[in-house]
Design a protein around this motif. Structure first.
Motif, PDB file in Angstrom:
ATOM      1  N   ARG A 139       0.838  -1.202   0.000  1.00 60.55           N
ATOM      2  CA  ARG A 139       0.000   0.000   0.000  1.00 60.55           C
ATOM      3  C   ARG A 139       0.876   1.256   0.000  1.00 60.55           C
ATOM      4  O   ARG A 139       0.581   2.235  -0.697  1.00 60.55           O
ATOM      5  N   GLU A 140       1.943   1.232   0.821  1.00 51.28           N
ATOM      6  CA  GLU A 140       2.823   2.399   0.842  1.00 51.28           C
ATOM      7  C   GLU A 140       3.502   2.613  -0.516  1.00 51.28           C
ATOM      8  O   GLU A 140       3.622   3.753  -0.997  1.00 51.28           O
ATOM      9  N   ALA A 141       3.931   1.501  -1.152  1.00 47.88           N
ATOM     10  CA  ALA A 141       4.557   1.625  -2.479  1.00 47.88           C
ATOM     11  C   ALA A 141       3.562   2.143  -3.517  1.00 47.88           C
ATOM     12  O   ALA A 141       3.890   2.994  -4.363  1.00 47.88           O
ATOM     13  N   LEU A 142       2.317   1.635  -3.480  1.00 48.91           N
ATOM     14  CA  LEU A 142       1.301   2.100  -4.425  1.00 48.91           C
ATOM     15  C   LEU A 142       0.961   3.560  -4.200  1.00 48.91           C
ATOM     16  O   LEU A 142       0.689   4.309  -5.153  1.00 48.91           O
ATOM     17  N   ALA A 143       0.969   3.996  -2.950  1.00 45.70           N
ATOM     18  CA  ALA A 143       0.673   5.396  -2.673  1.00 45.70           C
ATOM     19  C   ALA A 143       1.740   6.312  -3.281  1.00 45.70           C
ATOM     20  O   ALA A 143       1.426   7.375  -3.843  1.00 45.70           O
ATOM     21  N   VAL A 144       2.999   5.883  -3.173  1.00 43.27           N
ATOM     22  CA  VAL A 144       4.079   6.684  -3.765  1.00 43.27           C
ATOM     23  C   VAL A 144       3.965   6.713  -5.289  1.00 43.27           C
ATOM     24  O   VAL A 144       4.090   7.769  -5.941  1.00 43.27           O
ATOM     25  N   ARG A 145       3.706   5.535  -5.875  1.00 38.02           N
ATOM     26  CA  ARG A 145       3.570   5.473  -7.336  1.00 38.02           C
ATOM     27  C   ARG A 145       2.360   6.277  -7.817  1.00 38.02           C
ATOM     28  O   ARG A 145       2.379   6.912  -8.874  1.00 38.02           O
ATOM     29  N   LEU A 146       1.286   6.265  -6.978  1.00 42.76           N
ATOM     30  CA  LEU A 146       0.101   7.020  -7.368  1.00 42.76           C
ATOM     31  C   LEU A 146       0.386   8.523  -7.364  1.00 42.76           C
ATOM     32  O   LEU A 146      -0.097   9.267  -8.243  1.00 42.76           O
ATOM     33  N   GLN A 147       1.139   8.958  -6.397  1.00 40.23           N
ATOM     34  CA  GLN A 147       1.504  10.376  -6.372  1.00 40.23           C
ATOM     35  C   GLN A 147       2.298  10.769  -7.622  1.00 40.23           C
ATOM     36  O   GLN A 147       2.048  11.818  -8.253  1.00 40.23           O
ATOM     37  N   LEU A 148       3.233   9.940  -8.021  1.00 46.31           N
ATOM     38  CA  LEU A 148       4.008  10.214  -9.234  1.00 46.31           C
ATOM     39  C   LEU A 148       3.134  10.176 -10.486  1.00 46.31           C
ATOM     40  O   LEU A 148       3.263  11.015 -11.409  1.00 46.31           O
ATOM     41  N   ALA A 149       2.183   9.205 -10.522  1.00 44.86           N
ATOM     42  CA  ALA A 149       1.303   9.090 -11.693  1.00 44.86           C
ATOM     43  C   ALA A 149       0.384  10.299 -11.803  1.00 44.86           C
ATOM     44  O   ALA A 149       0.116  10.819 -12.901  1.00 44.86           O
ATOM     45  N   GLU A 150      -0.139  10.764 -10.659  1.00 46.71           N
ATOM     46  CA  GLU A 150      -1.017  11.943 -10.699  1.00 46.71           C
ATOM     47  C   GLU A 150      -0.227  13.193 -11.096  1.00 46.71           C
ATOM     48  O   GLU A 150      -0.727  14.063 -11.822  1.00 46.71           O
ATOM     49  N   ARG A 151       1.007  13.305 -10.650  1.00 47.51           N
ATOM     50  CA  ARG A 151       1.848  14.438 -11.050  1.00 47.51           C
ATOM     51  C   ARG A 151       2.124  14.384 -12.554  1.00 47.51           C
ATOM     52  O   ARG A 151       2.045  15.413 -13.270  1.00 47.51           O
ATOM     53  N   GLN A 153       0.250  12.939 -14.720  1.00 46.67           N
ATOM     54  CA  GLN A 153      -1.020  13.212 -15.411  1.00 46.67           C
ATOM     55  C   GLN A 153      -1.243  14.709 -15.536  1.00 46.67           C
ATOM     56  O   GLN A 153      -1.680  15.203 -16.596  1.00 46.67           O
ATOM     57  N   ARG A 154      -0.947  15.448 -14.467  1.00 46.91           N
ATOM     58  CA  ARG A 154      -1.130  16.890 -14.537  1.00 46.91           C
ATOM     59  C   ARG A 154      -0.153  17.522 -15.550  1.00 46.91           C
ATOM     60  O   ARG A 154      -0.497  18.426 -16.317  1.00 46.91           O
ATOM     61  N   GLN A 155       1.090  17.008 -15.501  1.00 44.71           N
ATOM     62  CA  GLN A 155       2.086  17.579 -16.426  1.00 44.71           C
ATOM     63  C   GLN A 155       1.729  17.298 -17.892  1.00 44.71           C
ATOM     64  O   GLN A 155       1.806  18.193 -18.757  1.00 44.71           O
ATOM     65  N   ARG A 167      -1.378  14.116 -26.995  1.00 49.86           N
ATOM     66  CA  ARG A 167      -2.635  13.762 -26.316  1.00 49.86           C
ATOM     67  C   ARG A 167      -2.600  12.319 -25.837  1.00 49.86           C
ATOM     68  O   ARG A 167      -3.169  11.977 -24.802  1.00 49.86           O
ATOM     69  N   PHE A 168      -1.899  11.484 -26.581  1.00 50.71           N
ATOM     70  CA  PHE A 168      -1.801  10.058 -26.231  1.00 50.71           C
ATOM     71  C   PHE A 168      -1.059   9.883 -24.903  1.00 50.71           C
ATOM     72  O   PHE A 168      -1.435   9.057 -24.064  1.00 50.71           O
ATOM     73  N   ASP A 169       0.004  10.648 -24.710  1.00 48.52           N
ATOM     74  CA  ASP A 169       0.743  10.560 -23.444  1.00 48.52           C
ATOM     75  C   ASP A 169      -0.132  10.949 -22.261  1.00 48.52           C
ATOM     76  O   ASP A 169      -0.061  10.360 -21.171  1.00 48.52           O
ATOM     77  N   HIS A 170      -0.981  11.950 -22.439  1.00 41.07           N
ATOM     78  CA  HIS A 170      -1.880  12.361 -21.344  1.00 41.07           C
ATOM     79  C   HIS A 170      -2.886  11.268 -21.018  1.00 41.07           C
ATOM     80  O   HIS A 170      -3.144  10.961 -19.834  1.00 41.07           O
ATOM     81  N   GLU A 171      -3.446  10.652 -22.056  1.00 40.76           N
ATOM     82  CA  GLU A 171      -4.422   9.591 -21.819  1.00 40.76           C
ATOM     83  C   GLU A 171      -3.751   8.381 -21.154  1.00 40.76           C
ATOM     84  O   GLU A 171      -4.331   7.725 -20.286  1.00 40.76           O
ATOM     85  N   GLN A 172      -2.531   8.082 -21.604  1.00 42.31           N
ATOM     86  CA  GLN A 172      -1.792   6.959 -20.989  1.00 42.31           C
ATOM     87  C   GLN A 172      -1.503   7.243 -19.514  1.00 42.31           C
ATOM     88  O   GLN A 172      -1.603   6.349 -18.655  1.00 42.31           O
ATOM     89  N   ALA A 173      -1.178   8.493 -19.140  1.00 43.48           N
ATOM     90  CA  ALA A 173      -0.947   8.859 -17.739  1.00 43.48           C
ATOM     91  C   ALA A 173      -2.224   8.734 -16.930  1.00 43.48           C
ATOM     92  O   ALA A 173      -2.207   8.311 -15.759  1.00 43.48           O
TER      93      ALA A 173
END
Length: 393
Positions: A139-151, A153-155, A167-173
């Motif tokens: 869970r701790e590892a997934l939380a860290v990866r989720l934070q990176l994925a959401e960042r 996604q925003r970028q 646009r494809f990179d954004h959808e993949q994120a």
């Protein structure tokens, strides 16, 4: 002794008044001669009863143990004989041990099964602990990866909106962030499930299954200890040095563990030699005083003793515990006497004294030692009279 003293006194009176006629035999001399021994003997006896008190009630008392078996069963052996010396620890009788051996074997056979249950419960508790630690780490590892994925996604979204990114990179994120959220929710649910299983714990931090298994093991071990004790109790041994009296137990008899039905009577060798005295005779008696007793079972024998202690208690001073007010004055209480415990001393230390033997005795205090000889002579004369068997048949 009084007779001897009177005879000696009479001899001197005869010499003075009749043989040598040193003094006249008149009314005055007659009164003096008759009165003097009366007053002298009275004073001597009164003083003697204080400085060397005597007792006509000396008795030998033994401890008596009513032997009751602690277990019930059929008697298979009685190796002792009645009225024969028995040493402490010797076997008095044996009860059939087979039923108790079978019970012990049945309980011991359950040990491996319960031990396996305890081990299985411990392993299950350790497994749940490992699962909880693994789920927490995931869970701790997934939380860290989720934070990176959401960042990311925003970028990628900012780059795609400005035309600088694909646009494809954004959808993949976005897809990767959603997948991580789903994995995080699943891992959190798994961790909650494990925590729920671990929540059923005792105060010591153990699972209820483990506690139950351990409680069952402790209970079984206690039953095994009791079964072993019962098996040991099938052999009844002598509680002390002594002898068995009134032995009626035989092989094949059924011995029951009931307090009101003893199977034999055991008389211990340890004795109390008690001499009963009037309460006003013990003013000068102290532990360590020399004493002598003469028992009827040993005519013309003086047994040397020492005062062990004075039993400062009497049955007349005891009130029964009840809801009734003690009645006084309806009937006179018997005169209370005080017991003095004596111990054979010197060469008579190991003398055999039969249980229930009675006789007379005297205690020689530290006062008036010059007239103790009178009490010694009286006691020895009385012991010689024990040779007389006064009965008509």
């Amino acid at each position: 002794m009084e007779v001897i003293l009177l005879l000696i006194y009479s001899f001197f009176v005869w010499l003075i008044f009749f043989k040598f006629k040193w003094l006249p035999w008149n009314f005055v001399s007659q009164v003096v001669v008759v009165s003097l021994p009366i007053f002298a003997m009275t004073a001597l006896i009164l003083v003697l009863n204080v400085v060397a008190p005597s007792s006509s009630d000396v008795r030998a008392i033994n401890y008596v143990v009513q032997v009751v078996p602690r277990v019930t069963g059929r008697v298979i052996e009685v190796p002792v004989e009645a009225n024969r010396p028995v040493r402490k620890g010797e076997v008095l009788f044996r009860i059939d041990p087979v039923p108790y051996q079978q019970q012990l074997a049945a309980l011991e056979a359950k040990l491996p099964e319960l031990s396996a249950k305890v081990d299985s419960a411990d392993a299950y508790q350790r497994e749940l602990g490992e699962q909880l630690r693994g789920a927490r780490a995931t869970r701790e590892a997934l939380a860290v990866r989720l934070q990176l994925a959401e960042r990311r996604q925003r970028q990628t979204g900012e780059l795609a909106s400005s035309g600088a990114g694909s646009r494809f990179d954004h959808e993949q994120a976005q897809t990767e962030a959603a997948s991580l959220r789903s994995d995080l929710v699943s891992t959190t649910a798994q961790m909650a499930q494990v925590q729920q299983k671990l929540s059923a714990q005792t105060r010591d931090g153990e699972l209820s299954e483990v506690a139950q298994a351990q409680a069952g093991m402790v209970q079984l071990q206690a039953q095994i200890v009791e079964a072993r004790w019962q098996l040991e109790q099938t052999v009844v041994r002598a509680p002390a040095d002594g002898s068995v009296i009134n032995l009626q137990l035989r092989e094949g008899s059924y011995a029951a563990s009931l307090p009101l039905t003893p199977v034999m009577t055991f008389v211990e060798r340890e004795q109390w030699i008690l001499a009963m005295f009037s309460q006003n005779e013990l003013g000068n008696v102290a532990p360590g005083n020399e004493a002598e007793i003469a028992l009827k079972v040993y005519p013309n024998r003086i047994i040397k003793c020492r005062v062990d202690s004075v039993v400062w208690a009497s049955g007349t001073g005891q009130l029964p515990i009840s809801g009734m007010i003690p009645q006084t004055g309806t009937s006179p209480l018997p005169p209370g006497r005080i017991a003095v415990r004596l111990r054979p001393d010197g060469r008579d230390r190991d003398v055999f004294i039969a249980m229930g033997a009675q006789g007379q005795g005297a205690i020689y205090t530290e006062h008036g030692k010059l007239i103790h000889i009178v009490r010694r002579v009286i006691l020895r004369v009385g012991s010689k009279l024990d040779w007389l068997v006064l009965k008509l048949h």
